[in-house]
Design a protein around this motif. Structure first.
Motif, PDB file in Angstrom:
ATOM      1  N   VAL A 114       0.735  -1.259   0.039  1.00  0.00           N
ATOM      2  CA  VAL A 114      -0.108   0.049  -0.123  1.00  0.00           C
ATOM      3  C   VAL A 114       0.739   1.238  -0.005  1.00  0.00           C
ATOM      4  CG1 VAL A 114      -1.571   1.524   1.301  1.00  0.00           C
ATOM      5  CG2 VAL A 114      -1.936  -0.895   1.055  1.00  0.00           C
ATOM      6  N   MET A 115       1.858   1.276   0.968  1.00  0.00           N
ATOM      7  CA  MET A 115       2.672   2.630   1.156  1.00  0.00           C
ATOM      8  C   MET A 115       3.644   2.617   0.208  1.00  0.00           C
ATOM      9  SD  MET A 115       1.391   4.705   3.100  1.00  0.00           S
ATOM     10  CE  MET A 115       0.378   4.875   4.535  1.00  0.00           C
ATOM     11  N   GLY A 116       4.083   1.383  -0.469  1.00  0.00           N
ATOM     12  CA  GLY A 116       5.105   1.559  -1.681  1.00  0.00           C
ATOM     13  C   GLY A 116       4.988   2.245  -2.899  1.00  0.00           C
ATOM     14  N   ASN A 117       3.474   2.430  -3.112  1.00  0.00           N
ATOM     15  CA  ASN A 117       3.272   3.104  -4.214  1.00  0.00           C
ATOM     16  C   ASN A 117       2.483   4.417  -3.862  1.00  0.00           C
ATOM     17  OD1 ASN A 117       0.755   4.025  -6.464  1.00  0.00           O
ATOM     18  ND2 ASN A 117       1.849   2.410  -7.500  1.00  0.00           N
ATOM     19  N   LYS A 118       3.222   5.446  -4.325  1.00  0.00           N
ATOM     20  CA  LYS A 118       2.775   6.953  -3.868  1.00  0.00           C
ATOM     21  C   LYS A 118       1.438   7.201  -4.149  1.00  0.00           C
ATOM     22  CE  LYS A 118       7.445   9.163  -3.686  1.00  0.00           C
ATOM     23  NZ  LYS A 118       8.222   8.081  -4.082  1.00  0.00           N
ATOM     24  N   ALA A 119       1.031   6.844  -5.178  1.00  0.00           N
ATOM     25  CA  ALA A 119      -0.546   7.155  -5.704  1.00  0.00           C
ATOM     26  C   ALA A 119      -1.284   6.545  -4.741  1.00  0.00           C
ATOM     27  CB  ALA A 119      -0.829   6.637  -7.034  1.00  0.00           C
ATOM     28  N   GLU A 120      -1.345   5.300  -4.560  1.00  0.00           N
ATOM     29  CA  GLU A 120      -2.258   4.401  -3.639  1.00  0.00           C
ATOM     30  C   GLU A 120      -2.109   4.916  -2.169  1.00  0.00           C
ATOM     31  OE1 GLU A 120      -5.040   1.846  -2.111  1.00  0.00           O
ATOM     32  OE2 GLU A 120      -4.728   2.510  -4.256  1.00  0.00           O
TER      33      GLU A 120
END
Length: 659
Positions: A114-120
């Motif tokens: 979840v937090m590894g993707n800035k958009a999500e």
């Protein structure tokens, strides 16, 4: 998550050494992994066991999940600590560890994902009412959609890689004309660095500070924060100097930012160590940037002001324990500042450097700490990040810490390798930093490229180089002694190349350790007072100074007054050979992979025109022409691995360049 007895550290360098130290203190056996390039590295020596996991390339070693899991299986390691970087925020790696009944010292794969993707992550934070910067984080990645979004947001905007960090895949865009090229460059860099070319846009917050909150959460649902760190001093969007606490964060603001960080962690059921990063605007408003689901490079400053060992906290949480402290018992005391020592040349636009670290002596003293994985003779390669050590100082006040850190950097010896050590000192001495007023544009404002100059050597440094060169040759190389003379009648002329500039001296040997050195019509009396082969005490006209030296073939590397410089004897070289220049040659500034060649043979070029793009130390470097002329020959091709100083493109300069 559960009990374990042997920890494999899936990392290298200073963080691997750091984790090994705490793990041993807690009674755990440790396993190091290493690439073929790191066979003789310090972290390999410190661990109880070590396993080679592949060639130097990170994709074949430190990013090779199957090799690391197999190393754990072979050694019986039942826990893996990923450190930071590499696989530390790789959800697939965390899942593979759990599938193999290995405790992953970090959060769940779901939280990492979840937090590894800035958009999500940003979508989740908006839903959790955490303040976020206005931007675009949707799944439509077309250029036209980004153009529309940027126009709506308003320039300037930041283009960012959704899947990564560390400044890679990030571009500041001032106007619409720059946007398409920024998108193209960011996608390429993000794809190479993170395997994903997904991007987001954010409004650029002007004169902001980069503030991050250290959080910890246990599996029983408890979450705390350990105050903030100010990470505003950056180059290429990568941190250079960090401190805790921030000089501008009040108790009230700390409470608000801490609460927002805790809310961010709770929104994804986070467990472990994490850092929630914010931009702090001039008006005191703050906005969520991202959450790093791992230990941070700059964690030592938090350790120093709280008194806690954060790696110990990680290990306790990983084995299922409750948090060691409740929020009301966590207090901040004193001030700590950390400087990242990079193998790079700040005076050549922070160009990464490779080579051998011939002599490494970290400074020691009250309130000082150096985290590193270095030793004499260690080879710095282009395969890994350019950061080689962290120098940290603690004091009761910010000024105490600042002064201690300046002295610590001055006393650090890193001979044989180009580093940013002097630049760090200049930053710490800068009035804006000293007053606690630095924002994220500090380096661009205070040290713009055109004004960023290496401190010049003083005359006494050149005199010192001449005396040491003679002294070392007299006692270390009998074959060269005949070039020198002890007669006061017409002493010989000696030519030295000192930091790539030629200088001429006349040197007379007065006694065993005393010399008369004539430089620029002035004569100085120099005496070697004592030495142990590395550390020297020298008298120049009755003024004493200490220095360190180390040899590298015909070159003498010297560290004095905090400055590092080199001296080579070129007396027997012709003046022409010593001053040759390849103005028309476009050469590789370091080892790396050639990503693009932007010209063709027969094409006319002008100064500043982009010729090639090289990938090295996880960054893309554009190489431009220094002259106007015609491309005569292209000596390399795309995807070639090229060595430093390799001629890539040969340009026939126009006649006006030839004078």
């Amino acid at each position: 998550m559960g009990d374990f007895s042997k920890i494999l550290i899936a990392n290298r360098g200073e963080i691997a050494c750091r984790i090994i130290k705490t793990a041993k203190m807690m009674g755990y056996d440790t396993v190091a992994v290493f690439s073929e390039a790191d066979r003789d590295a310090l972290h390999v020596e410190l661990a109880d066991e070590a396993v080679c996991i592949g060639p130097a390339a990170v994709t074949e070693s430190y990013l090779n999940i199957s090799s690391i899991i197999e190393a754990a299986r072979r050694t019986g390691a039942d826990a893996i600590h990923p450190g930071y970087g590499f696989l530390s925020e790789n959800a697939d790696f965390a899942s593979k560890c759990n599938d193999s009944n290995i405790t992953f010292v970090g959060p769940s794969a779901v939280a990492i994902d979840v937090m590894g993707n800035k958009a999500e992550a940003k979508r989740r934070m908006i839903a959790a009412n955490v303040p976020c910067i206005p931007g675009y984080e949707e799944r439509d990645q077309s250029d036209s959609r980004f153009v529309d979004a940027a126009t709506k947001i308003g320039f300037p905007v930041m283009v960012k890689a959704a899947a990564g960090g560390g400044g890679r895949g990030m571009r500041l865009v001032e106007n619409n004309d720059q946007l398409l090229r920024a998108l193209e460059g960011a996608r390429s860099e993000a794809k190479n660095a993170f395997g994903s070319d997904e991007l987001i846009l954010e409004k650029a917050v002007v004169n902001a500070r980069h503030i991050e909150i250290q959080i910890f959460a246990d599996s029983q649902g408890n979450t705390v924060h350990l105050g903030e760190r100010d990470c505003s001093i950056q180059r290429r969007h990568q941190k250079v100097i960090e401190e805790a606490p921030s000089p501008v964060v009040s108790d009230e603001l700390r409470e608000k930012m801490g609460a927002a960080a805790v809310a961010a962690a709770k929104a994804i059921n986070y467990v472990g160590a994490g850092t929630v990063e914010f931009l702090l605007a001039e008006d005191g408003s703050f906005y969520f940037l991202e959450m790093n689901t791992r230990l941070q490079v700059e964690h030592p400053v938090t350790e120093l002001i709280t008194g806690y060992d954060l790696v110990e906290w990680q290990l306790r949480i990983a084995r299922g324990e409750r948090l060691p402290e409740l929020q009301e018992n966590i207090n901040l005391s004193g001030h700590a500042i950390e400087a990242r020592l990079y193998a790079e040349d700040p005076y050549k636009n922070f160009l990464p450097r490779v080579g051998k670290l011939l002599k490494w002596i970290p400074s020691e003293g009250e309130g000082l700490r150096t985290d590193h994985g270095l030793k004499d003779g260690f080879e710095i390669t282009p395969h890994y990040d350019a950061m080689i050590a962290k120098v940290i100082a603690y004091g009761e006040t910010r000024e105490d810490a600042r002064r201690r850190l300046i002295r610590s950097l001055n006393k650090t010896v890193d001979l044989g390798l180009t580093t940013n050590r002097q630049f760090l000192i200049d930053c710490l001495k800068n009035e804006t930093f000293a007053k606690g007023l630095a924002t994220t544009d500090f380096i661009d404002k205070e040290f713009p490229k055109k004004r960023r100059k290496k401190p010049p050597l003083q005359i006494r440094h050149k005199i010192l180089a001449a005396a040491l060169t003679l002294h070392e040759k007299r006692f270390k190389s009998n074959s060269l002694t005949n070039n020198w003379c002890s007669s006061p009648i017409s002493p010989p002329k000696v030519k030295l190349l000192i930091d790539e500039e030629p200088h001429e001296f006349q040197i007379e040997l007065l006694s065993t350790n005393r010399y008369a050195i004539d430089y620029d019509t002035d004569i100085s009396i120099v005496e070697i007072l004592n030495e142990d082969g590395v550390n020297y005490r020298i008298s120049i006209e009755e003024q004493h100074l200490s220095c360190q030296i180390v040899h590298e073939e015909n070159c003498l590397h010297i560290c004095a007054d905090g400055l590092q410089f080199s001296a080579s004897d070129i007396t027997l070289l012709s003046a022409n050979a010593a001053s040759q220049s390849a103005d028309g040659a476009v050469v590789a500034p370091m080892n790396g992979k050639l990503l693009a060649i932007e010209v063709s043979e027969g094409e006319r070029v002008k100064p500043g025109q982009l010729i090639t793009t090289l990938e090295a130390m996880k960054m893309e470097h554009e190489i431009t022409s220094r002259v106007s002329g015609v491309v005569k020959k292209i000596h390399a091709k795309v995807d070639d691995q090229v060595a430093s100083r390799t001629i890539l493109v040969e340009i026939e300069p126009d006649q006006e360049n030839a004078n």
